[in-house]
Design a protein around this motif. Structure first.
Motif, PDB file in Angstrom:
ATOM      1  N   CYS A  60       0.842  -1.189   0.000  1.00  0.00           N
ATOM      2  CA  CYS A  60       0.000   0.000   0.000  1.00  0.00           C
ATOM      3  C   CYS A  60       0.879   1.241   0.000  1.00  0.00           C
ATOM      4  O   CYS A  60       1.710   1.441   0.893  1.00  0.00           O
ATOM      5  N   GLU A  61       0.693   2.076  -0.985  1.00  0.00           N
ATOM      6  CA  GLU A  61       1.516   3.271  -1.166  1.00  0.00           C
ATOM      7  C   GLU A  61       1.079   4.382  -0.218  1.00  0.00           C
ATOM      8  O   GLU A  61      -0.063   4.842  -0.258  1.00  0.00           O
ATOM      9  N   VAL A  62       2.002   4.824   0.621  1.00  0.00           N
ATOM     10  CA  VAL A  62       1.815   6.012   1.451  1.00  0.00           C
ATOM     11  C   VAL A  62       2.830   7.051   0.979  1.00  0.00           C
ATOM     12  O   VAL A  62       4.023   6.915   1.246  1.00  0.00           O
ATOM     13  N   PRO A  63       2.393   8.081   0.251  1.00  0.00           N
ATOM     14  CA  PRO A  63       3.338   9.095  -0.217  1.00  0.00           C
ATOM     15  C   PRO A  63       4.085   9.752   0.936  1.00  0.00           C
ATOM     16  O   PRO A  63       3.562   9.922   2.030  1.00  0.00           O
ATOM     17  N   LYS A  64       5.328  10.097   0.686  1.00  0.00           N
ATOM     18  CA  LYS A  64       6.236  10.710   1.653  1.00  0.00           C
ATOM     19  C   LYS A  64       6.627   9.736   2.764  1.00  0.00           C
ATOM     20  O   LYS A  64       6.984  10.155   3.864  1.00  0.00           O
ATOM     21  N   ALA A  65       6.567   8.453   2.476  1.00  0.00           N
ATOM     22  CA  ALA A  65       7.026   7.439   3.429  1.00  0.00           C
ATOM     23  C   ALA A  65       7.851   6.384   2.704  1.00  0.00           C
ATOM     24  O   ALA A  65       7.718   5.187   2.962  1.00  0.00           O
ATOM     25  N   GLY A  66       8.669   6.843   1.761  1.00  0.00           N
ATOM     26  CA  GLY A  66       9.544   5.933   1.030  1.00  0.00           C
ATOM     27  C   GLY A  66       8.905   5.256  -0.157  1.00  0.00           C
ATOM     28  O   GLY A  66       9.445   4.271  -0.666  1.00  0.00           O
ATOM     29  N   CYS A  67       7.768   5.775  -0.638  1.00  0.00           N
ATOM     30  CA  CYS A  67       7.028   5.055  -1.680  1.00  0.00           C
ATOM     31  C   CYS A  67       7.760   5.013  -3.022  1.00  0.00           C
ATOM     32  O   CYS A  67       7.642   4.028  -3.758  1.00  0.00           O
ATOM     33  N   SER A  68       8.529   6.058  -3.360  1.00  0.00           N
ATOM     34  CA  SER A  68       9.233   6.051  -4.652  1.00  0.00           C
ATOM     35  C   SER A  68      10.236   4.902  -4.727  1.00  0.00           C
ATOM     36  O   SER A  68      10.289   4.163  -5.711  1.00  0.00           O
ATOM     37  N   ASN A  69      11.010   4.748  -3.674  1.00  0.00           N
ATOM     38  CA  ASN A  69      11.987   3.657  -3.672  1.00  0.00           C
ATOM     39  C   ASN A  69      11.318   2.296  -3.543  1.00  0.00           C
ATOM     40  O   ASN A  69      11.837   1.297  -4.057  1.00  0.00           O
ATOM     41  N   TRP A  70      10.176   2.244  -2.881  1.00  0.00           N
ATOM     42  CA  TRP A  70       9.458   0.972  -2.820  1.00  0.00           C
ATOM     43  C   TRP A  70       8.957   0.563  -4.201  1.00  0.00           C
ATOM     44  O   TRP A  70       9.002  -0.605  -4.586  1.00  0.00           O
ATOM     45  N   LYS A  71       8.492   1.526  -4.964  1.00  0.00           N
ATOM     46  CA  LYS A  71       8.032   1.201  -6.311  1.00  0.00           C
ATOM     47  C   LYS A  71       9.207   0.797  -7.208  1.00  0.00           C
ATOM     48  O   LYS A  71       9.055  -0.052  -8.096  1.00  0.00           O
ATOM     49  N   ARG A  72      10.377   1.365  -6.954  1.00  0.00           N
ATOM     50  CA  ARG A  72      11.584   0.904  -7.672  1.00  0.00           C
ATOM     51  C   ARG A  72      11.861  -0.567  -7.343  1.00  0.00           C
ATOM     52  O   ARG A  72      12.193  -1.361  -8.235  1.00  0.00           O
ATOM     53  N   ILE A  73      11.745  -0.913  -6.080  1.00  0.00           N
ATOM     54  CA  ILE A  73      11.954  -2.308  -5.669  1.00  0.00           C
ATOM     55  C   ILE A  73      10.947  -3.226  -6.360  1.00  0.00           C
ATOM     56  O   ILE A  73      11.300  -4.315  -6.856  1.00  0.00           O
ATOM     57  N   LEU A  74       9.692  -2.823  -6.419  1.00  0.00           N
ATOM     58  CA  LEU A  74       8.670  -3.643  -7.070  1.00  0.00           C
ATOM     59  C   LEU A  74       8.964  -3.818  -8.558  1.00  0.00           C
ATOM     60  O   LEU A  74       8.719  -4.888  -9.120  1.00  0.00           O
TER      61      LEU A  74
END
Length: 357
Positions: free
Chosen positions: A131-145
């Motif tokens: 679950c994407e929470v902006p401003k909580a590391g979501c950009s790098n999490w989407k890179r990982i995905l």
């Protein structure tokens, strides 16, 4: 403004302190009154019973909704260095579960299933829901995905635009009902959260203190027009230079000139943690170690590590408690209290300490 080091979960859950939520009249109003026009506290209701939640949970239980969190599969974790992180993780999971059992009525019953899962990203190979929470590391999490999906060889060479505008990743609301329920019941569900006040300040700095072709003309112009007396024509035309105090007036206005935005929306309304029972609760304050432990749990390639670089505005100091204090200095005590009231559920659900009021 970090997680309470004394772990006072039981004290909070066993207390009779009422949980406060703002009475909502419709989906765009109800969080607070306009600060410049209010003469008292925002309307508050006390959660004294569970009638609303009973109806809601019954509705979804009839459709094989996951009722409880499952034990994490730790068979792939062989290194003893993760024991401390695992213990913290179990405390967070049990704390959130106990909170939701006691105060299940905090979720909005009118929310449609497809809306509830619209922020959840799907990675089928490793059976992950994030679950994407902006401003909580979501950009790098989407890179990982993207790496896990085989869309990129490394998380370090994926641009910001490719992450956010590339449309490479699947979301859960893109599946039919059968596909949604099957994944909710069998995939490992993760959410990463952040101290609400830090997240709010981070969003303001990112969207309003740097040139932005969307937030300035859409949000900035409307905010300046309503909350800045005697604004000049140039300010009204370009929407740049919004002040933090003006942004807070907008946030707490029950009649906002423009709607909410995911970057400062409550996590309780982005990820519905009392209806979607997350198997893993990570925190921005311990992002790298939480994320790398999660990658161990789901059997990610050993070489894959969570990236630690700042996605944008890399020369800016990261938003932390010290930075937040500087922004709060511009606000009155009442304004700071109203922000806390606005994010009250997020503070309680994820066991964050009270901010500087």
């Amino acid at each position: 403004m970090s997680e309470d080091p004394k772990n006072k979960e039981e004290n909070l859950l066993n207390s009779e302190r009422p949980i406060r939520v703002f009475t909502e009249n419709n989906h765009s109003q109800g969080e607070a009154q306009v600060l410049s026009r209010t003469t008292g506290s925002p309307t508050i209701q006390l959660i004294e019973n569970h009638q609303g939640s009973k109806t809601l949970f019954r509705k979804f239980s009839e459709m094989n909704w996951p009722v409880d969190i499952r034990p994490l599969n730790k068979s792939l974790v062989t290194d003893s260095k993760w024991k401390r992180i695992d213990a913290t993780q179990e405390k967070r999971r049990s704390f959130l579960q106990a909170f939701c059992k006691k105060y299940g009525g905090v979720s909005r019953p009118q929310s449609h299933l497809f809306h509830m899962v619209s922020r959840i990203y799907v990675e089928d190979k490793h059976k992950i829901l994030y679950c994407e929470v902006p401003k909580a590391g979501c950009s790098n999490w989407k890179r990982i995905l993207m790496v896990l999906n085989g869309l990129a060889p490394s998380a370090y060479n994926i641009s910001h635009d490719a992450v956010h505008y590339g449309k490479h990743l699947k979301k859960l609301d893109g599946f039919d009902l059968k596909g949604i329920y099957a994944r909710l019941n069998t995939y490992t569900k993760a959410v990463f959260v952040r101290d609400p006040m830090e997240r709010l300040v981070s969003a303001f700095r990112d969207k309003f203190e740097h040139p932005n072709s969307y937030y300035h003309p859409v949000f900035g112009k409307a905010i300046i027009k309503k909350y800045r007396p005697n604004a000049c024509e140039e300010e009204l035309n370009n929407g740049s230079g919004v002040k933090f105090k003006e942004f807070i007036h907008y946030l707490l206005d029950s009649h906002r000139p423009v709607g909410m935005d995911i970057h400062w929306e409550k996590i309780s309304k982005l990820c519905y943690p009392c209806l979607i029972h997350y198997d893993f609760v990570g925190k921005f304050e311990t992002l790298e170690e939480d994320a790398n432990y999660f990658l161990q749990l789901i059997g990610a390639p050993k070489r894959l590590k969570f990236p630690n670089f700042k996605d944008r505005h890399s020369s800016d100091k990261r938003t932390n408690a010290q930075v937040v204090r500087q922004y709060l200095k511009d606000l009155t005590r009442t304004e700071r209290q109203l922000i806390y009231d606005f994010y009250y559920l997020d503070y309680l659900m994820f066991n964050y300490t009270t901010p500087f009021l």
